[in-house]
Structures are given as structure tokens and as C-alpha cells.
Design an enzyme around this catalytic site. Structure first.
Site, PDB file in Angstrom:
ATOM      1  N   GLU A 275      34.699  52.161  45.569  1.00 12.67           N
ATOM      2  CA  GLU A 275      34.424  52.962  44.367  1.00 12.67           C
ATOM      3  C   GLU A 275      35.751  53.237  43.648  1.00 12.67           C
ATOM      4  O   GLU A 275      36.779  53.441  44.290  1.00 12.67           O
ATOM      5  CB  GLU A 275      33.800  54.295  44.824  1.00 12.67           C
ATOM      6  CG  GLU A 275      33.680  55.354  43.775  1.00 12.67           C
ATOM      7  CD  GLU A 275      33.324  56.732  44.351  1.00 12.67           C
ATOM      8  OE1 GLU A 275      33.788  57.057  45.460  1.00 12.67           O
ATOM      9  OE2 GLU A 275      32.568  57.474  43.673  1.00 12.67           O
TER      10      GLU A 275
ATOM     11  N   LYS B 162      26.660  55.144  38.875  1.00 11.99           N
ATOM     12  CA  LYS B 162      26.392  56.107  39.949  1.00 11.99           C
ATOM     13  C   LYS B 162      25.444  57.211  39.506  1.00 11.99           C
ATOM     14  O   LYS B 162      25.639  57.846  38.459  1.00 11.99           O
ATOM     15  CB  LYS B 162      27.719  56.725  40.405  1.00 11.99           C
ATOM     16  CG  LYS B 162      27.592  57.658  41.618  1.00 11.99           C
ATOM     17  CD  LYS B 162      28.983  58.101  42.063  1.00 11.99           C
ATOM     18  CE  LYS B 162      28.937  58.977  43.296  1.00 11.99           C
ATOM     19  NZ  LYS B 162      30.323  59.350  43.724  1.00 11.99           N
TER      20      LYS B 162
ATOM     21  N   CYS C  11      29.052  55.565  46.766  1.00  5.93           N
ATOM     22  CA  CYS C  11      29.478  56.746  47.500  1.00  5.93           C
ATOM     23  C   CYS C  11      28.377  57.742  47.873  1.00  5.93           C
ATOM     24  O   CYS C  11      27.588  57.457  48.759  1.00  5.93           O
ATOM     25  CB  CYS C  11      30.607  57.444  46.757  1.00  5.93           C
ATOM     26  SG  CYS C  11      31.531  58.464  47.890  1.00  5.93           S
TER      27      CYS C  11
HETATM   28  N1  ING Z   1      32.460  61.423  47.902  1.00  8.29           N
HETATM   29  C1  ING Z   1      31.882  62.120  48.977  1.00  8.29           C
HETATM   30  C2  ING Z   1      30.726  61.373  49.625  1.00  8.29           C
HETATM   31  O1  ING Z   1      29.561  61.532  49.288  1.00  8.29           O
HETATM   32  C3  ING Z   1      30.954  64.224  49.850  1.00  8.29           C
HETATM   33  C4  ING Z   1      31.501  63.536  48.623  1.00  8.29           C
HETATM   34  C5  ING Z   1      31.655  64.206  51.072  1.00  8.29           C
HETATM   35  C6  ING Z   1      29.723  64.814  49.760  1.00  8.29           C
HETATM   36  C7  ING Z   1      31.091  64.829  52.193  1.00  8.29           C
HETATM   37  C8  ING Z   1      29.150  65.452  50.865  1.00  8.29           C
HETATM   38  C9  ING Z   1      29.837  65.434  52.090  1.00  8.29           C
HETATM   39  O2  ING Z   1      31.066  60.631  50.564  1.00  8.29           O
HETATM   40  C10 ING Z   1      31.911  60.882  46.766  1.00  8.29           C
HETATM   41  N2  ING Z   1      32.781  60.300  45.916  1.00  8.29           N
HETATM   42  O3  ING Z   1      30.718  60.933  46.519  1.00  8.29           O
END
Ligand code: ING
Length: 313
Positions: A48, A128, A173
């Protein structure tokens, strides 16, 4: 049995500093494409927002500062070398980037991924949908996660496209944490889902899950793969980037749910697997044979949101 082998590389990237130029990052990506070509890969999957540091970790006051992280055209002068390499090496690639788009006379900002074929042409595009984090500056956090401020929700749905001898789809992601992502493509017969991610180890709203970061990363992609009889390629931008520790854990998951290839560092690294698309058919003709076993008419009301429990009978 007609086997359709697609040799895929998860092309994990280590940290990209805010001061790193796109040219420098593209050179790292070209090196990985070259290596993948030596291993007979058909397709290389990059993370990403691969071209720059993960800028949503900071609050920016001015749109001009934000737009500096976006691509106004794809390919543009800085990314053209990737498209040229695809043609020269006969290898396709999936690229995540910040897209500045002009749609219906409006400037729009998306967290986007494209898949480019061996001929250098774009064959798939995704924007996204699940944008995590928050929209306003929240100084209490060790670092920000302002995707809701910098990007709009994707407007292309979860689409699938035919390429490389199979039915492919993309996600980005946070999408990988939601079952709908896999199911909507699974119901369209997807055979391989390509996705990149930045996953900070520390998630400020839920620090109790920090130690489960890699477990959750693998859990969601293995479940999504198995329950939809699809390959899943998950690729990290890894390592400590501008002070924020991010997991690596890039993996290639078979329709069986097994992890068949994985990165073991937090830097630039290829994890390669020969993916037999035929395996998806096996699972979708046996365990998940819709005609024989799926009962949509019996599922009852599709509840719009969790907690909306129907009234007692
Ligand atoms: N990053 C993280 C992901 O979904 C996150 C944000 C991390 C959300 C941990 C919930 C828990 O892996 C992105 N860019 O979405």
C-alpha cells in the site's frame, strides 16, 4: 487436470523515509522486480502507498503539503520505469499509491492500487474502501492515522478482473480485516486477491491487541482465503518508518488457508510461491460447492449492522 501455475512474489518493502525521493524508492522496486524475474515470477505485488512514507501518520495543515504525497498521473515520469520494466522483463506488478484523480470536474483523493500486466498496461484498479483511523488531529496519540482526512472512500467497489490466466481482485490494508472484502470478491469467483498494507504494531485505540498484530494479520488473510477458496497475497511496508514500528509478516496464502511463503525480515524482501489456480476450483467444487451446500434462502434477513437484533418472535 489442467493446472494454471501463476508464480507470484510478495515484494515487501522496508521503511521509506519522508526524505526518500520517489526515484530512490522506484529503484528499490526495480531491483525487486529484477530478482523476481530471475525466479521466473509472473507477478510482483508491492505494498500500500508504496512510493512514499506513510504520511497519514502526521497531521498536515495545508492541502499542498498533503498533495505532495499524491500521484497526479499513473504512470507519471517517476513511475514510468516500473511500467517499462514490466514490458522488458515480462512481469506484471501490483502497486499501491496515493491517487489524485479528476472525476466529474472535481479533484478527488483515493488510497489506490493498480495491477499492470506484462505488456505494461493497467488491467485492474481498486480504491480503498475501509479507511481506518480518524479525520481530525488527535494529539493524544503517539502518532496520527489520518486516512479518513486525506482519502475518500473508494468508489470502485470490490471488483475482479481476468488476468494472468485467472480471476484476480485487490484490497488494501484495513480492508483485509473485514469479511465483506473477501466475500464480495468470493461471490464473483475470485481466485487470487492482491493486497498491500502498513500495519503499525501499536494501535492507539486498542493497545491490548498490539501483541496480536501478526496473529491478526495472518488470521484474517488465512480465513478470507479459505472461506472463499482464493489465494491471498498480503504485502507489508515493514519496519520502523519515521519512528513508527510496523509489522512485516508478508505472506502468500493458498485457498486451503495454508501460508505457503512468508517474509522473515523487516526490509526489502521477496516471498515467492508457485500458485496453482486449479486449487481454487478444487475447494469450490467440494467443500464450498455452492450448488450442493450453500443455502442463501435459509439465511433470513441480512442484518444491516451488528447489534440490530430482530424483535422476539
Ligand atoms: N493500517 C492498519 C491496518 O488495518 C489498523 C490500521 C491497525 C487498524 C491495527 C486496526 C488495528 O492494518 C491501515 N493502513 O489500514
Amino acid at each position: 487436470t489442467v493446472r494454471r501455475i501463476l508464480t507470484v512474489a510478495a515484494a515487501q518493502l522496508g521503511p521509506v523515509a519522508r526524505s526518500d525521493s520517489r526515484a530512490h524508492v522506484v529503484q528499490r522496486m526495480l531491483d525487486l522486480m529484477q530478482q523476481a524475474s530471475h525466479h521466473g515470477c509472473d507477478l510482483v505485488v508491492f505494498p500500500e502507498l508504496a512510493l512514499t512514507t506513510f504520511f497519514p501518520r502526521w497531521y498536515f495543515e495545508h492541502q499542498s503539503e498533503i498533495d505532495a504525497f499524491f500521484e497526479g498521473e499513473m504512470p507519471g515520469p517517476q513511475t514510468q520505469p516500473l511500467f517499462d520494466a514490466a514490458r522488458e522483463l515480462g512481469i506484471g506488478f501490483t502497486l499501491g499509491y496515493a491517487e489524485l484523480a479528476h472525476v466529474d470536474g472535481r479533484v478527488r483523493h483515493f488510497n489506490t492500487a493498480i495491477t499492470v500486466h506484462k505488456n505494461g498496461h493497467i488491467v485492474g484498479k481498486y480504491r480503498k474502501i475501509h479507511l481506518p483511523g480518524h479525520a481530525e488531529h488527535e494529539p493524544w496519540r503517539a502518532f496520527q492515522h489520518l486516512e479518513k482526512r486525506y482519502f475518500e472512500t473508494g468508489n470502485l467497489g470490490f471488483n475482479v478482473f481476468r488476468a494472468f490466466g485467472g480471476i484476480l481482485g485487490m484490497a488494501i490494508c484495513n480492508d483485509r480485516r473485514w469479511p465483506e472484502t473477501y466475500r464480495v470478491m468470493g461471490l464473483q469467483g475470485v481466485e487470487m486477491i492482491l493486497l498491500g498494507y502498513h500495519a503499525p504494531v501499536h494501535n492507539p485505540p486498542a493497545p491490548e491487541h498490539d501483541a496480536l498484530s501478526n496473529f491478526h494479520n495472518e488470521l484474517v488473510m488465512q480465513a478470507g482465503a479459505y472461506q472463499n477458496g482464493s489465494w491471498v497475497v498480503g504485502v507489508a511496508k515493514a519496519g520502523t518508518e519515521e519512528g513508527v514500528a510496523q509489522i512485516g509478516n508478508s505472506i502468500i496464502v493458498a485457498p486451503s488457508g495454508e501460508i505457503v511463503a512468508a517474509c522473515s525480515t523487516l526490509g526489502d524482501e521477496l516471498a515467492i510461491a508457485r500458485c496453482d489456480i486449479y486449487e481454487t476450483l478444487q475447494l469450490n467444487n467440494t467443500t464450498f460447492n455452492f450448488a450442493k451446500h450453500r443455502e442463501p434462502q435459509a439465511y433470513g434477513l441480512i442484518v444491516e449492522r451488528k447489534g440490530a437484533v430482530p424483535p422476539p418472535l
